[in-house]
Design a protein around this motif. Structure first.
Motif, PDB file in Angstrom:
ATOM      1  N   CYS A   1      -4.270  53.648  60.746  1.00  0.00           N
ATOM      2  CA  CYS A   1      -5.301  53.783  62.114  1.00  0.00           C
ATOM      3  C   CYS A   1      -6.349  54.549  61.876  1.00  0.00           C
ATOM      4  O   CYS A   1      -7.456  54.530  62.363  1.00  0.00           O
TER       5      CYS A   1
ATOM      6  N   GLU B   1      -4.978  54.827  67.158  1.00  0.00           N
ATOM      7  CA  GLU B   1      -4.383  53.631  67.211  1.00  0.00           C
ATOM      8  C   GLU B   1      -4.828  52.727  68.448  1.00  0.00           C
ATOM      9  O   GLU B   1      -5.140  51.492  68.163  1.00  0.00           O
TER      10      GLU B   1
ATOM     11  N   TRP C   1       1.596  53.690  59.557  1.00  0.00           N
ATOM     12  CA  TRP C   1       0.838  53.142  60.476  1.00  0.00           C
ATOM     13  C   TRP C   1      -0.123  54.096  61.262  1.00  0.00           C
ATOM     14  O   TRP C   1      -1.455  53.823  61.168  1.00  0.00           O
TER      15      TRP C   1
ATOM     16  N   THR D   1      -8.132  51.276  66.729  1.00  0.00           N
ATOM     17  CA  THR D   1      -8.023  50.456  65.769  1.00  0.00           C
ATOM     18  C   THR D   1      -7.464  48.991  66.474  1.00  0.00           C
ATOM     19  O   THR D   1      -7.938  48.011  65.982  1.00  0.00           O
TER      20      THR D   1
END
Length: 477
Positions: A236, A454, A232, A457
Motif C-alpha cells: 500500500c 490502505e 500488504w 490504495t
C-alpha cells in the motif's frame, strides 16, 4: 548557532532575490503559472524531483517507515524512482504536453472539462485540489517546524509562522519561473546533503555490515525483504506513493510547462537518478534509527517508551551528523520542502483563480487581474495550511496518506483513461461517477479506521477499474 542563522539568512536572501527579479517577468497568467511553457530539460527534471520529495519524506516517512519496516522500506524508494518518476516521464510526459497544448488548458481541472466536456467535473476537481492540498501543505510545514525547533530551539508555533510567512512572500512574487530556477539550486543542495548523510550514518554505525547486524539483532525481520508489518501494508505504501504521481496536479503541471519532447527525454533520466538517490538514502537512514536511538540516549524522540515518529529523524540527524555540518542537513530538508511548498501553493491557488473564479464567476477576467489574484490566493492558501499545521491533527505520514489517497482516488482513473482512450467507454458521466465513487470509498475507509495508505490504495485501484466500467454501465449524454 550564529553560523547557522547566517547561512539560513543568506539562503533566504537568495530565494527572495530570485523572486524579485522574476516579478516583472510574470506579468501574464501563462508566465506566472507555466513559465511561458519554455522550461528546459534540466530545470524540469529538478523541479519535478524536488516537488516529489520534501520534509514529509525526510522527517515523517523516513522516520516512521524506517522504524517499522527496516530495510524493506527501500522498496518504496525503488517504486518511487522507477514507477513514480521514470514511468510517469516515459509513458505520460509527451502525451500530457501535447494534449494540454491541443486542448489549450493550463490546469488539470481545465483538462477534465475539455476532455470530458463537463464543467461540473472541472468544478469538482478544482474544489478537491484546494481542499485536499491543504493537509498536504500542512504536513510539509509541520516537518519544517519540527526541524527548526530541534536546530534553533525555536517554539514550534514561531517556527511555523516564520516558514509560512516566508513561503507566502516568495510564492506571491515570482511564480513558476522563479520556482523552477530555484529548484536547480535546491536539488544540488539535496544531493550534497543526502550523500553527506549516507557517509556519516555508515561511519557512525561502524560500516554497512555492522549496521545491518545491529538492526537484525533488534528484529531479524527489519533486514528481511518484507518488514514486520507485512506485505500488504508495504504494498500500500509503495503503490500510494508511486502511482499517485501519475495524476498529482503539482507533478503533472511540470509537463505542461516543459519546452519539447527532447527536453522530456533528458529530464526523464536525470529525475529518475535523482529520485533513486534521494529516496534510497532517506529510507535507508530512517531504518537505522533503531540502531542509534533509544529512550535512554534520546528521550526527546520517545514518549512513554514509544517512538514519536515525527521526532525520530531530527534526533537521528543530531546524533550522526557533526555540528559543523548540521547546517547542511537543515538546508537539505529546507530545500526539499521549499520546492514542494511552492508547487502545492501554485496549484492550489490556480484552482481558486483560474478554475473557479475565471471558469465560473468572471469569464472575462484579464491576464493582469488573474495574475494579481493568484498572488493573493497564494497568501490565503498558506495561511489556511499554517493554521492546520498549528493544530497538528495527526502524524505527518497519516496526513500525507489521506491527501495523496484522496487526490489519487478522484483523479487517477479519469486522467489516465482520458489521456490514452478517446471515445467509449470513457466519457464524462462515467468518469465523474468513478471519481466520486472512488473518493467516497477512500474517505469512508479512512473514517472507519483503515490506515490512510490502505484507504488511498483501494480508492485508487477502484478509480482505475471503475472509470471504464461505469462508462459502460452509464449512458453517455
Amino acid at each position: 548557532m550564529g553560523f547557522k542563522v547566517a547561512v539560513i539568512a543568506v539562503y533566504a536572501a537568495v530565494i527572495a532575490f530570485v523572486g524579485i527579479i522574476n516579478l516583472k517577468k510574470s506579468s501574464s497568467f501563462g508566465d506566472f503559472f507555466l513559465g511561458g511553457r519554455a522550461i528546459g530539460p534540466w530545470m524540469s527534471a529538478f523541479t519535478y524531483a524536488t516537488a516529489y520529495f520534501s520534509a514529509v519524506l525526510f522527517i515523517g516517512f523516513a522516520g516512521k517507515i524506517g522504524w517499522g519496516f527496516g530495510y524493506s522500506g527501500l522498496w518504496i524508494a525503488l517504486g518511487n524512482a522507477f514507477v513514480g518518476v521514470l514511468g510517469v516521464w516515459y509513458f505520460m510526459g509527451s502525451r500530457i504536453r501535447r494534449m494540454t497544448e491541443e486542448l489549450c488548458v493550463h490546469t488539470m481541472p481545465e483538462f477534465f472539462e475539455a476532455r470530458y466536456k463537463s464543467p461540473a467535473f472541472k468544478l469538482l476537481a478544482s474544489c478537491a485540489v484546494f481542499v485536499f492540498f491543504i493537509p498536504y501543505t500542512s504536513a510539509v510545514f509541520m516537518g519544517l517546524s519540527y526541524l527548526f525547533q530541534s536546530n534553533f530551539q525555536l517554539p514550534y508555533t514561531l517556527a511555523l509562522v516564520l516558514m509560512g510567512g516566508f513561503t507566502a512572500l516568495y510564492m506571491s512574487m515570482g511564480g513558476y519561473r522563479a520556482m523552477a530556477s530555484l529548484d536547480v539550486l535546491f536539488g544540488m543542495i539535496m544531493l550534497a546533503g543526502v550523500l553527506t548523510l549516507l557517509g556519516f550514518t555508515v561511519k557512525t554505525g561502524g560500516g554497512f555490515e555492522n549496521l545491518t547486524a545491529s538492526l537484525a539483532a533488534v528484529d531479524p525481520k527489519l533486514t528481511a525483504p518484507v518488514g514486520p508489518p507485512g506485505a500488504w501494508p508495504l504494498f500500500c505504501l509503495v503503490f500510494l506513493t508511486s502511482a499517485a504521481p501519475f495524476c498529482m496536479p503539482q507533478l503533472v503541471q511540470k509537463f505542461y510547462a516543459i519546452r519539447d519532447d527532447r527536453a522530456i527525454k533528458v529530464g526523464m533520466v536525470a529525475s529518475t537518478f535523482f529520485a533513486l538517490l534521494i529516496g534510497g538514502i532517506a529510507y535507508f537512514t530512517g531504518a537505522t534509527a533503531r540502531v542509534f536511538l533509544t529512550p535512554a540516549n534520546t528521550p526527546g524522540a520517545f514518549k512513554g517508551g514509544k517512538p514519536l515518529f515525527d521526532a525520530l529523524m531530527p534526533e537521528l540527524l543530531a546524533n550522526v551528523i557533526p555540528d559543523s555540518l548540521s547546517v547542511l542537513m537543515l538546508l537539505l530538508v529546507l530545500s526539499a520542502s521549499m520546492s514542494t511548498l511552492a508547487a502545492l501553493v501554485l496549484i492550489s491557488s490556480s484552482s481558486l483563480v483560474k478554475d473557479i473564479y475565471q471558469g465560473f464567476i468572471n469569464k472575462d477576467a484579464t491576464e493582469k487581474g488573474l495574475t494579481r489574484f493568484m498572488r493573493g490566493a497564494s497568501i490565503f492558501f498558506v495561511v489556511i495550511s499554517v493554521a492546520l499545521a498549528w493544530m497538528r491533527p495527526a502524524t505527518i505520514v497519516a496526513i500525507l496518506g489521506i491527501s495523496w489517497g484522496a487526490i489519487g482516488s478522484l483523479f487517477l482513473g479519469p486522467f489516465i483513461w482520458g489521456l490514452f482512450v478517446k471515445g467509449a467507454p470513457v466519457h464524462g458521466r462515467g468518469a465523474m461517477a468513478a471519481a466520486l465513487v472512488s473518493l467516497a470509498l477512500c474517505l469512508g475507509l479512512y473514517a472507519t479506521g483503515t490506515s490512510s495508505p490502505e484507504a488511498g490504495t483501494l480508492g485508487m485501484l477502484c478509480s482505475l477499474a471503475a472509470t471504464p466500467l461505469l462508462g459502460l454501465l452509464l449512458p453517455e449524454k
